[in-house]
Design a protein around this motif. Structure first.
Motif, PDB file in Angstrom:
ATOM      1  N   SER A 296       0.844  -1.207   0.000  1.00 54.56           N
ATOM      2  CA  SER A 296       0.000   0.000   0.000  1.00 54.56           C
ATOM      3  C   SER A 296       0.876   1.253   0.000  1.00 54.56           C
ATOM      4  CB  SER A 296      -0.895   0.001   1.240  1.00 54.56           C
ATOM      5  OG  SER A 296      -0.097   0.174   2.402  1.00 54.56           O
ATOM      6  N   ASP A 297       0.279   2.346  -0.448  1.00 56.29           N
ATOM      7  CA  ASP A 297       1.004   3.629  -0.440  1.00 56.29           C
ATOM      8  C   ASP A 297       1.385   4.017   0.984  1.00 56.29           C
ATOM      9  OD1 ASP A 297       0.776   3.753  -3.136  1.00 56.29           O
ATOM     10  OD2 ASP A 297      -0.941   5.130  -3.147  1.00 56.29           O
ATOM     11  N   ALA A 298       0.499   3.733   1.932  1.00 54.03           N
ATOM     12  CA  ALA A 298       0.783   4.107   3.327  1.00 54.03           C
ATOM     13  C   ALA A 298       1.999   3.346   3.850  1.00 54.03           C
ATOM     14  CB  ALA A 298      -0.437   3.820   4.206  1.00 54.03           C
ATOM     15  N   PHE A 299       2.072   2.060   3.476  1.00 54.81           N
ATOM     16  CA  PHE A 299       3.216   1.263   3.927  1.00 54.81           C
ATOM     17  C   PHE A 299       4.514   1.784   3.316  1.00 54.81           C
ATOM     18  CE2 PHE A 299       5.955  -2.493   3.022  1.00 54.81           C
ATOM     19  CZ  PHE A 299       6.389  -2.688   4.321  1.00 54.81           C
ATOM     20  N   LEU A 300       4.485   2.064   2.007  1.00 52.42           N
ATOM     21  CA  LEU A 300       5.701   2.577   1.363  1.00 52.42           C
ATOM     22  C   LEU A 300       6.086   3.940   1.928  1.00 52.42           C
ATOM     23  CD1 LEU A 300       5.075   1.470  -2.344  1.00 52.42           C
ATOM     24  CD2 LEU A 300       6.605   0.434  -0.649  1.00 52.42           C
ATOM     25  N   ALA A 301       5.078   4.755   2.276  1.00 49.38           N
ATOM     26  CA  ALA A 301       5.371   6.056   2.886  1.00 49.38           C
ATOM     27  C   ALA A 301       6.041   5.873   4.246  1.00 49.38           C
ATOM     28  CB  ALA A 301       4.084   6.872   3.022  1.00 49.38           C
ATOM     29  N   ARG A 302       5.608   4.849   4.964  1.00 51.58           N
ATOM     30  CA  ARG A 302       6.223   4.571   6.272  1.00 51.58           C
ATOM     31  C   ARG A 302       7.687   4.151   6.098  1.00 51.58           C
ATOM     32  NH1 ARG A 302       2.123   1.396   8.010  1.00 51.58           N
ATOM     33  NH2 ARG A 302       3.233  -0.573   8.236  1.00 51.58           N
TER      34      ARG A 302
ATOM     35  N   GLU B  37      14.386   5.830  -3.541  1.00 50.90           N
ATOM     36  CA  GLU B  37      14.399   4.963  -4.730  1.00 50.90           C
ATOM     37  C   GLU B  37      14.535   3.497  -4.312  1.00 50.90           C
ATOM     38  OE1 GLU B  37      13.875   5.582  -7.877  1.00 50.90           O
ATOM     39  OE2 GLU B  37      14.435   3.619  -8.675  1.00 50.90           O
ATOM     40  N   LEU B  38      15.375   3.251  -3.308  1.00 54.32           N
ATOM     41  CA  LEU B  38      15.527   1.865  -2.825  1.00 54.32           C
ATOM     42  C   LEU B  38      14.239   1.354  -2.196  1.00 54.32           C
ATOM     43  CD1 LEU B  38      19.110   1.832  -1.263  1.00 54.32           C
ATOM     44  CD2 LEU B  38      18.294   0.470  -3.197  1.00 54.32           C
ATOM     45  N   VAL B  39      13.539   2.227  -1.489  1.00 62.06           N
ATOM     46  CA  VAL B  39      12.236   1.830  -0.915  1.00 62.06           C
ATOM     47  C   VAL B  39      11.279   1.415  -2.032  1.00 62.06           C
ATOM     48  CG1 VAL B  39      10.156   2.721   0.196  1.00 62.06           C
ATOM     49  CG2 VAL B  39      12.391   3.156   1.211  1.00 62.06           C
ATOM     50  N   ALA B  40      11.241   2.225  -3.103  1.00 62.91           N
ATOM     51  CA  ALA B  40      10.321   1.919  -4.206  1.00 62.91           C
ATOM     52  C   ALA B  40      10.701   0.607  -4.898  1.00 62.91           C
ATOM     53  CB  ALA B  40      10.334   3.071  -5.208  1.00 62.91           C
ATOM     54  N   ARG B  41      11.997   0.332  -4.988  1.00 59.91           N
ATOM     55  CA  ARG B  41      12.430  -0.894  -5.665  1.00 59.91           C
ATOM     56  C   ARG B  41      12.275  -2.136  -4.795  1.00 59.91           C
ATOM     57  NH1 ARG B  41      18.269   0.213  -8.539  1.00 59.91           N
ATOM     58  NH2 ARG B  41      17.639   2.081  -9.687  1.00 59.91           N
ATOM     59  N   LEU B  42      12.738  -2.027  -3.559  1.00 60.89           N
ATOM     60  CA  LEU B  42      12.867  -3.223  -2.723  1.00 60.89           C
ATOM     61  C   LEU B  42      11.662  -3.468  -1.824  1.00 60.89           C
ATOM     62  CD1 LEU B  42      16.586  -2.749  -1.612  1.00 60.89           C
ATOM     63  CD2 LEU B  42      15.723  -4.126  -3.503  1.00 60.89           C
ATOM     64  N   GLY B  43      10.975  -2.401  -1.437  1.00 58.47           N
ATOM     65  CA  GLY B  43       9.866  -2.546  -0.492  1.00 58.47           C
ATOM     66  C   GLY B  43       8.784  -3.500  -0.976  1.00 58.47           C
ATOM     67  N   PRO B  44       8.240  -3.305  -2.189  1.00 60.50           N
ATOM     68  CA  PRO B  44       7.178  -4.210  -2.644  1.00 60.50           C
ATOM     69  C   PRO B  44       7.644  -5.648  -2.785  1.00 60.50           C
ATOM     70  CG  PRO B  44       7.165  -2.169  -3.920  1.00 60.50           C
ATOM     71  CD  PRO B  44       8.409  -2.141  -3.088  1.00 60.50           C
TER      72      PRO B  44
ATOM     73  N   ALA C 215      -0.096  -8.022   8.081  1.00 57.31           N
ATOM     74  CA  ALA C 215       0.404  -7.094   9.106  1.00 57.31           C
ATOM     75  C   ALA C 215       1.781  -7.537   9.619  1.00 57.31           C
ATOM     76  CB  ALA C 215      -0.588  -7.012  10.267  1.00 57.31           C
ATOM     77  N   GLU C 216       1.913  -8.849   9.839  1.00 60.33           N
ATOM     78  CA  GLU C 216       3.221  -9.358  10.296  1.00 60.33           C
ATOM     79  C   GLU C 216       4.286  -9.141   9.231  1.00 60.33           C
ATOM     80  OE1 GLU C 216       3.848 -12.926  13.225  1.00 60.33           O
ATOM     81  OE2 GLU C 216       2.485 -13.506  11.625  1.00 60.33           O
ATOM     82  N   ALA C 217       3.894  -9.343   7.974  1.00 61.84           N
ATOM     83  CA  ALA C 217       4.850  -9.164   6.874  1.00 61.84           C
ATOM     84  C   ALA C 217       5.327  -7.710   6.821  1.00 61.84           C
ATOM     85  CB  ALA C 217       4.201  -9.563   5.548  1.00 61.84           C
ATOM     86  N   GLU C 218       4.422  -6.780   7.017  1.00 62.65           N
ATOM     87  CA  GLU C 218       4.817  -5.363   7.006  1.00 62.65           C
ATOM     88  C   GLU C 218       5.803  -5.074   8.136  1.00 62.65           C
ATOM     89  OE1 GLU C 218       1.522  -2.697   6.863  1.00 62.65           O
ATOM     90  OE2 GLU C 218       0.969  -3.264   4.812  1.00 62.65           O
TER      91      GLU C 218
ATOM     92  N   VAL D 229       7.874  -7.152   9.511  1.00 70.01           N
ATOM     93  CA  VAL D 229       9.154  -7.784   9.181  1.00 70.01           C
ATOM     94  C   VAL D 229       9.927  -6.937   8.168  1.00 70.01           C
ATOM     95  CG1 VAL D 229      10.081  -9.714   7.847  1.00 70.01           C
ATOM     96  CG2 VAL D 229       8.590 -10.160   9.776  1.00 70.01           C
ATOM     97  N   VAL D 230       9.230  -6.481   7.130  1.00 68.23           N
ATOM     98  CA  VAL D 230       9.911  -5.702   6.095  1.00 68.23           C
ATOM     99  C   VAL D 230      10.401  -4.369   6.664  1.00 68.23           C
ATOM    100  CG1 VAL D 230       9.583  -4.523   3.882  1.00 68.23           C
ATOM    101  CG2 VAL D 230       8.667  -6.811   4.219  1.00 68.23           C
ATOM    102  N   GLN D 231       9.609  -3.763   7.512  1.00 67.17           N
ATOM    103  CA  GLN D 231      10.032  -2.495   8.114  1.00 67.17           C
ATOM    104  C   GLN D 231      11.313  -2.704   8.934  1.00 67.17           C
ATOM    105  OE1 GLN D 231       6.829  -0.534  10.157  1.00 67.17           O
ATOM    106  NE2 GLN D 231       7.882   1.435  10.140  1.00 67.17           N
ATOM    107  N   GLU D 232      11.358  -3.777   9.685  1.00 62.33           N
ATOM    108  CA  GLU D 232      12.542  -4.084  10.489  1.00 62.33           C
ATOM    109  C   GLU D 232      13.752  -4.371   9.588  1.00 62.33           C
ATOM    110  OE1 GLU D 232      13.349  -4.009  13.578  1.00 62.33           O
ATOM    111  OE2 GLU D 232      15.277  -5.049  13.403  1.00 62.33           O
ATOM    112  N   ALA D 233      13.513  -5.139   8.518  1.00 60.76           N
ATOM    113  CA  ALA D 233      14.620  -5.480   7.608  1.00 60.76           C
ATOM    114  C   ALA D 233      15.173  -4.227   6.931  1.00 60.76           C
ATOM    115  CB  ALA D 233      14.132  -6.479   6.566  1.00 60.76           C
ATOM    116  N   MET D 234      14.276  -3.318   6.525  1.00 65.53           N
ATOM    117  CA  MET D 234      14.746  -2.091   5.862  1.00 65.53           C
ATOM    118  C   MET D 234      15.517  -1.210   6.837  1.00 65.53           C
ATOM    119  SD  MET D 234      13.861  -2.356   2.677  1.00 65.53           S
ATOM    120  CE  MET D 234      13.905  -0.741   1.911  1.00 65.53           C
TER     121      MET D 234
END
Lengths: 122, 195
Positions: free
Chosen positions: A28-34, B32-39, B53-56, B58-63
């Protein structure tokens, strides 16, 4: 490793993988914004930009001709040292009897204290 | 003194160059890295965990770990994507092992709305959902190897690096995972629209 035949009635796994690749879980956009906000917050400060002071006026021209403020500092140090050596040198090289002692002079025994004994003994 | 990358430069730069630029204070490189790697990381974590929610988290912690690593990152030593998959994998496995055991394969639920009329109109999303549900019943290492190979598109050598095993072990895990998936989905060929 040899592929075994799929069990009867099993769907084509490659087709299912293809379907899953075409519809990935969307971010989601919100997640990427975070994530972007985290990135901004954790971003290290850029290295300090070096600024060169610009010398202006006649003094600036003179300082620049010498080689900048470090060269001026070296020149000033040399001048002070030379002045100090010039003023302090007599104390270092002349005996105390010279300064202020009226009529004082040098005898040969002042320079060679054993000469008197040698002369008496012959 | 490094200058911030322009948007065109950032778009064309390799991940490692962006990470080094970020480590030198270039925020645009980080975005740019967020846009490439985040999804990509989120897709992988979601398929591993089966919980958005758990996946988000995990990814936030990894980033965050990636950003901390940036000032010391050396280009050529590791690929940023592979490094991130590895961190996400480890965080996912920690969470999976902290859970109670999952349901056995024969208790994996069917996709929602499996009436004949709806089955005929099954779209990619529904097929993907059926696959992901079956994936969640696999042992975690088999699931990891199958997802990385067949959904994330990594090579066997990249997967070996992510999982810290050799290529032969990757091939074995992938093959066993696919056989287990085929067994779990057997009898559903027509239901999934491949009849």
């Amino acid at each position: 490793m040899a592929e075994r035949p799929p069990p009867p009635g099993a769907p084509d796994l490659e087709a299912l993988f293809g379907a899953a690749r075409r519809s990935p879980p969307a971010a989601s956009d919100a997640f990427l914004a975070r994530l972007a906000a985290d990135a901004d917050a954790a971003c290290p400060a850029p290295p300090a930009r070096r600024t060169r002071r610009i010398l202006r006026g006649r003094l600036g021209v003179l300082v620049a001709a010498i080689g900048g403020w470090p060269a001026v500092a070296g020149l000033a140090s040399a001048a002070v040292a030379g002045l100090w050596i010039g003023m302090a040198a007599p104390d270092l090289v002349l005996p105390p009897s010279v300064d202020g002692a009226a009529g004082a002079g040098f005898d040969l025994v002042d320079l060679m204290p054993g000469l008197g004994d040698l002369a008496v003994e012959g | 003194m490094t200058r911030p990358l322009t948007s065109d430069q950032a778009g064309a730069a390799p991940d490692a160059a962006l990470l080094v630029a970020y480590g030198n204070g270039d925020r645009a490189a980080g975005r740019e890295l967020v846009a490439r790697l985040g999804p990509r990381a989120l897709g992988y974590a979601t398929r591993m965990l089966g919980d958005r929610a758990e996946a988000e988290d995990v990814v936030q912690e990894a980033m965050l770990r990636l950003w901390k690593q940036a000032p010391a990152w050396r280009q050529g030593e590791a690929q940023v994507g592979t490094w991130l998959y590895r961190v996400v994998s480890n965080l996912c496995i920690d969470r999976i092992r902290a859970r109670r055991p999952g349901p056995p394969l024969d208790q994996v639920p069917d996709p929602a709305d499996a009436t004949p009329a709806a089955v005929d109109r099954l779209a990619d999303r529904d097929r993907a959902q059926a696959l992901e549900t079956a994936l969640l019943a696999l042992p975690e290492r088999q699931r990891q190897a199958v997802v990385l190979r067949h959904l994330e598109g990594l090579s066997n050598s990249e997967i070996a690096e992510v999982m810290d095993i050799n290529v032969a072990a990757v091939e074995s895990l992938t093959a066993r995972g696919k056989r287990a998936l085929a067994r779990a989905l057997s009898g559903r060929r027509e239901e999934l629209g491949y009849g």
